[in-house]
Structure formats: structure tokens, C-alpha cells
Design an enzyme around this catalytic site. Structure first.
Site, PDB file in Angstrom:
ATOM      1  N   TYR A 144       0.849  -1.208   0.000  1.00  0.00           N
ATOM      2  CA  TYR A 144       0.000   0.000   0.000  1.00  0.00           C
ATOM      3  C   TYR A 144       0.882   1.255   0.000  1.00  0.00           C
ATOM      4  CZ  TYR A 144      -3.569   3.369   1.520  1.00  0.00           C
ATOM      5  OH  TYR A 144      -4.419   4.457   1.609  1.00  0.00           O
TER       6      TYR A 144
HETATM    7  N1  LIG Z   1      -9.984   5.699   4.774  1.00  0.00           N
HETATM    8  C1  LIG Z   1      -8.915   6.405   5.071  1.00  0.00           C
HETATM    9  O1  LIG Z   1      -8.673   6.736   6.250  1.00  0.00           O
HETATM   10  C2  LIG Z   1      -7.967   6.854   3.993  1.00  0.00           C
HETATM   11  C3  LIG Z   1      -6.887   7.666   4.352  1.00  0.00           C
HETATM   12  C4  LIG Z   1      -6.018   8.114   3.358  1.00  0.00           C
HETATM   13  C5  LIG Z   1      -6.231   7.764   2.031  1.00  0.00           C
HETATM   14  N2  LIG Z   1      -7.289   6.956   1.712  1.00  0.00           N
HETATM   15  C6  LIG Z   1      -7.493   6.650   0.284  1.00  0.00           C
HETATM   16  O2  LIG Z   1      -8.818   7.005  -0.056  1.00  0.00           O
HETATM   17  C7  LIG Z   1      -9.262   6.182  -1.153  1.00  0.00           C
HETATM   18  C8  LIG Z   1     -10.612   5.569  -0.820  1.00  0.00           C
HETATM   19  O3  LIG Z   1     -10.435   4.721   0.314  1.00  0.00           O
HETATM   20  P1  LIG Z   1     -11.646   4.322   1.248  1.00  0.00           P
HETATM   21  O4  LIG Z   1     -11.176   4.376   2.644  1.00  0.00           O
HETATM   22  O5  LIG Z   1     -12.859   5.077   0.852  1.00  0.00           O
HETATM   23  O6  LIG Z   1     -11.725   2.772   0.883  1.00  0.00           O
HETATM   24  P2  LIG Z   1     -12.951   1.811   0.528  1.00  0.00           P
HETATM   25  O7  LIG Z   1     -14.197   2.248   1.207  1.00  0.00           O
HETATM   26  O8  LIG Z   1     -12.439   0.443   0.786  1.00  0.00           O
HETATM   27  O9  LIG Z   1     -13.115   2.058  -1.005  1.00  0.00           O
HETATM   28  C9  LIG Z   1     -12.223   1.499  -1.936  1.00  0.00           C
HETATM   29  C10 LIG Z   1     -12.950   1.269  -3.217  1.00  0.00           C
HETATM   30  O10 LIG Z   1     -12.049   0.610  -4.120  1.00  0.00           O
HETATM   31  C11 LIG Z   1     -12.760  -0.428  -4.750  1.00  0.00           C
HETATM   32  N3  LIG Z   1     -11.875  -1.482  -5.197  1.00  0.00           N
HETATM   33  C12 LIG Z   1     -11.009  -2.205  -4.470  1.00  0.00           C
HETATM   34  N4  LIG Z   1     -10.421  -3.134  -5.226  1.00  0.00           N
HETATM   35  C13 LIG Z   1     -10.936  -2.993  -6.470  1.00  0.00           C
HETATM   36  C14 LIG Z   1     -10.751  -3.670  -7.708  1.00  0.00           C
HETATM   37  N5  LIG Z   1      -9.934  -4.721  -7.801  1.00  0.00           N
HETATM   38  N6  LIG Z   1     -11.442  -3.258  -8.781  1.00  0.00           N
HETATM   39  C15 LIG Z   1     -12.301  -2.219  -8.705  1.00  0.00           C
HETATM   40  N7  LIG Z   1     -12.532  -1.544  -7.567  1.00  0.00           N
HETATM   41  C16 LIG Z   1     -11.862  -1.937  -6.459  1.00  0.00           C
HETATM   42  C17 LIG Z   1     -13.716  -0.950  -3.673  1.00  0.00           C
HETATM   43  O11 LIG Z   1     -14.755  -1.701  -4.259  1.00  0.00           O
HETATM   44  P3  LIG Z   1     -15.677  -2.688  -3.388  1.00  0.00           P
HETATM   45  O12 LIG Z   1     -16.405  -1.792  -2.418  1.00  0.00           O
HETATM   46  O13 LIG Z   1     -16.536  -3.310  -4.370  1.00  0.00           O
HETATM   47  O14 LIG Z   1     -14.727  -3.607  -2.675  1.00  0.00           O
HETATM   48  C18 LIG Z   1     -14.178   0.354  -3.045  1.00  0.00           C
HETATM   49  O15 LIG Z   1     -15.260   0.896  -3.758  1.00  0.00           O
HETATM   50  C19 LIG Z   1      -8.173   5.141  -1.368  1.00  0.00           C
HETATM   51  O16 LIG Z   1      -7.356   5.515  -2.446  1.00  0.00           O
HETATM   52  C20 LIG Z   1      -7.381   5.179  -0.067  1.00  0.00           C
HETATM   53  O17 LIG Z   1      -6.062   4.781  -0.261  1.00  0.00           O
HETATM   54  C21 LIG Z   1      -8.161   6.494   2.656  1.00  0.00           C
END
Ligand SMILES: NC(=O)c1ccc[n+]([C@@H]2O[C@H](COP(=O)([O-])OP(=O)(O)OC[C@H]3O[C@@H](n4cnc5c(N)ncnc54)[C@H](OP(=O)(O)O)[C@@H]3O)[C@@H](O)[C@H]2O)c1
Length: 248
Positions: A171
Site C-alpha cells: 500500500y
Molecule cells: N480511509 C482512510 O482513512 C484513507 C486515508 C487516506 C487515504 N485513503 C485513500 O482514499 C481512497 C478511498 O479509500 P476508502 O477508505 O474510501 O476505501 P474503501 O471504502 O475500501 O473504497 C475502496 C474502493 O475501491 C474499490 N476497489 C477495491 N479493489 C478494487 C478492484 N480490484 N477493482 C475495482 N474496484 C476496487 C472498492 O470496491 P468494493 O467496495 O466493491 O470492494 C471500493 O469501492 C483510497 O485511495 C485510499 O487509499 C483512505
């Protein structure tokens, strides 16, 4: 360039009127919130993700709100081929007529892992979803984005790609690579291009990546993804014109 997104930015309701924006990972977390936010500010959004049920739920929410009708594009980024990306670009051009924004939200993250314990499957999927798919999508959609009078690409990043932490694994490696890819692309486009490319660290959010990394954390102690959407909208709308190559 030293730039920061205005902390108290309030996007005008018509900020994205007439714009067509593709969002990956649009079925959940930040991608979902971003899709609903973009649509609420006038954009036609293309919802790309792997779980059709989740995409349909976002579609229904947008349609019920009276925002421009979205589109769904199911795609499993871990197994997509180069042809799949070319087909996607062709479909967007044919069905939507162009593209003014691309937001890379989809992310592969299972858990914090010591480098020596990363499973081969996890390594490959992390590279594919977080890096190769982001590259292939951007590359194939670039002609459409360049043809727009004011287009914006946003790679959603993380401080784990900007700092060094033990156990960040694939990651952290891919988030660091995304930052460098963004800078190289922006440098090649130059300052005269109408297309800008930046990365955006949303900070901790109550969504998938955080919940998997910190399973014992009290959910209410972390803000929901909707909190950061105005800052993301700033990057997509005209107010960020001229800002490119920045890690924000
Ligand atoms: N949450 C945090 O605290 C945080 C902090 C810093 C940065 N981020 C960044 O913010 C962004 C969103 O993260 P989030 O926390 O909102 O995560 P999340 O809720 O897990 O969302 C990730 C999305 O990516 C999709 N995904 C994963 N694998 C995939 C694949 N093989 N093909 C197509 N789609 C796929 C998932 O689909 P499914 O739902 O169908 O699995 C989900 O819709 C990411 O880039 C993450 O690195 C998050």
C-alpha cells in the site's frame, strides 16, 4: 509550487455543471461520497467499480436526488487487461461524448504487514489496483481529457505514500509511486495544458481502508468521507485552474 486547498472551501452548487467525471471505487467510501458530491454539483458521473450492487445503490441515490443521470461501468481492476482500458475509453467517448475529470479512489489494502510477510497475491493485486490500473486508465483516457477545455485528474493518495512507516507494505509503496507518477505526468503536460494532474491525501476517514488498518478504533472518532468532498471538488472545478503537479 506551494499550493493548498482552501480549508473552508464551499463549492458553488453549479461548480461542475456540464462536466463528465469518471470515479473509480465509486461504490463505497470516498469514491461513493465523491460521486454523490460531484453529481450534486452538476456533473455527469461515471461510476466505476467491481461490485455492481454497490454501484447500483449509488446510481439510485444520485437519480433520486434529481442530479444528472449517472452511468455505471463495472470493472475489476485487479484483473483488467490493456484492451479492457481501451474499450472503456471507447465507450466513454461514444456514450458520454468526452471526459472532464478522472478521480482514482479505488484502492487495494488488506492490513498493515511486515515486508517479509506480504503474500504474493497481495503484492500483485496491490500493484495492479493501486498503480497499474491508475496508469492504464489515465493513459487511455488522456486523449479525451486533453480535448476538454478544463480537465482535472486526481490520484487519491495517503500520507503513507509520503512518509516512511513500518508495515505499510505494498500500500505504502504504491501510494509513493502514484505521487511520482503524478509529478512526471504533470511535468510532461507543462503549464500551458488545460489538463491538470494532482494527488490528494484525504486524511483519516471512516471508510474501508481505515477500518481495515485500525479495526479496534472507535468509528465515531474518525470523520466520514463526506467531510473531505468539498476539497476534492475544488480540485475538479475551475477554482483549481493552473494547479498541477501538486501533492495536496
Ligand atoms: N480511509 C482512510 O482513512 C484513507 C486515508 C487516506 C487515504 N485513503 C485513500 O482514499 C481512497 C478511498 O479509500 P476508502 O477508505 O474510501 O476505501 P474503501 O471504502 O475500501 O473504497 C475502496 C474502493 O475501491 C474499490 N476497489 C477495491 N479493489 C478494487 C478492484 N480490484 N477493482 C475495482 N474496484 C476496487 C472498492 O470496491 P468494493 O467496495 O466493491 O470492494 C471500493 O469501492 C483510497 O485511495 C485510499 O487509499 C483512505
Amino acid at each position: 509550487m506551494s499550493v493548498s486547498i482552501p480549508a473552508d472551501y464551499v463549492p458553488p452548487v453549479d461548480l461542475l455543471a456540464g462536466r463528465r467525471i469518471l470515479i473509480t471505487g465509486a461504490g463505497d467510501g470516498l469514491g461513493r461520497a465523491a460521486a454523490i458530491g460531484c453529481a450534486a454539483h452538476g456533473a455527469t458521473v461515471i461510476l466505476l467499480g467491481r461490485t455492481v450492487k454497490k454501484l447500483e445503490a449509488v446510481y439510485d441515490a444520485i437519480e433520486a436526488s434529481g442530479a444528472p443521470q449517472p452511468a455505471i461501468y463495472p470493472m475489476h481492476l485487479a484483473g483488467a487487461s490493456w484492451k479492457d482500458y481501451a474499450d472503456l475509453a471507447g465507450t466513454v467517448e461514444r456514450e458520454i461524448g468526452g471526459l472532464d475529470g478522472l478521480v482514482h479512489c479505488a484502492s487495494h489494502f488488506k492490513a498493515f504487514t511486515p515486508m517479509s510477510d506480504i503474500e504474493p497475491k497481495d503484492w500483485v493485486e496491490g500493484l495492479q489496483v493501486n498503480l497499474s490500473a491508475a496508469y492504464a486508465l489515465t493513459r487511455n483516457l488522456l486523449p479525451l481529457l486533453k480535448a476538454s477545455p478544463d480537465a482535472s485528474v486526481v490520484f487519491v493518495s495517503d500520507r503513507h505514500g509520503r512518509e516512511v512507516h513500518a508495515f505499510d507494505g505494498i500500500y505504502g509503496i504504491t501510494k509513493a509511486a502514484i505521487e511520482q507518477m503524478m509529478r512526471i505526468w504533470a511535468a510532461e503536460l507543462g503549464t500551458r495544458s488545460s489538463l491538470r494532474i494532482n494527488s490528494f491525501d484525504p486524511g483519516p476517514m471512516r471508510s474501508g481502508v481505515r477500518l481495515r488498518g485500525y479495526p479496534g478504533e472507535r468509528a465515531e472518532s474518525v470523520p466520514p468521507p463526506e467531510r473531505v468532498v468539498p476539497r476534492l471538488l475544488w480540485l475538479l472545478g475551475a477554482d483549481s485552474r493552473g494547479v498541477s503537479g501538486c501533492a495536496l
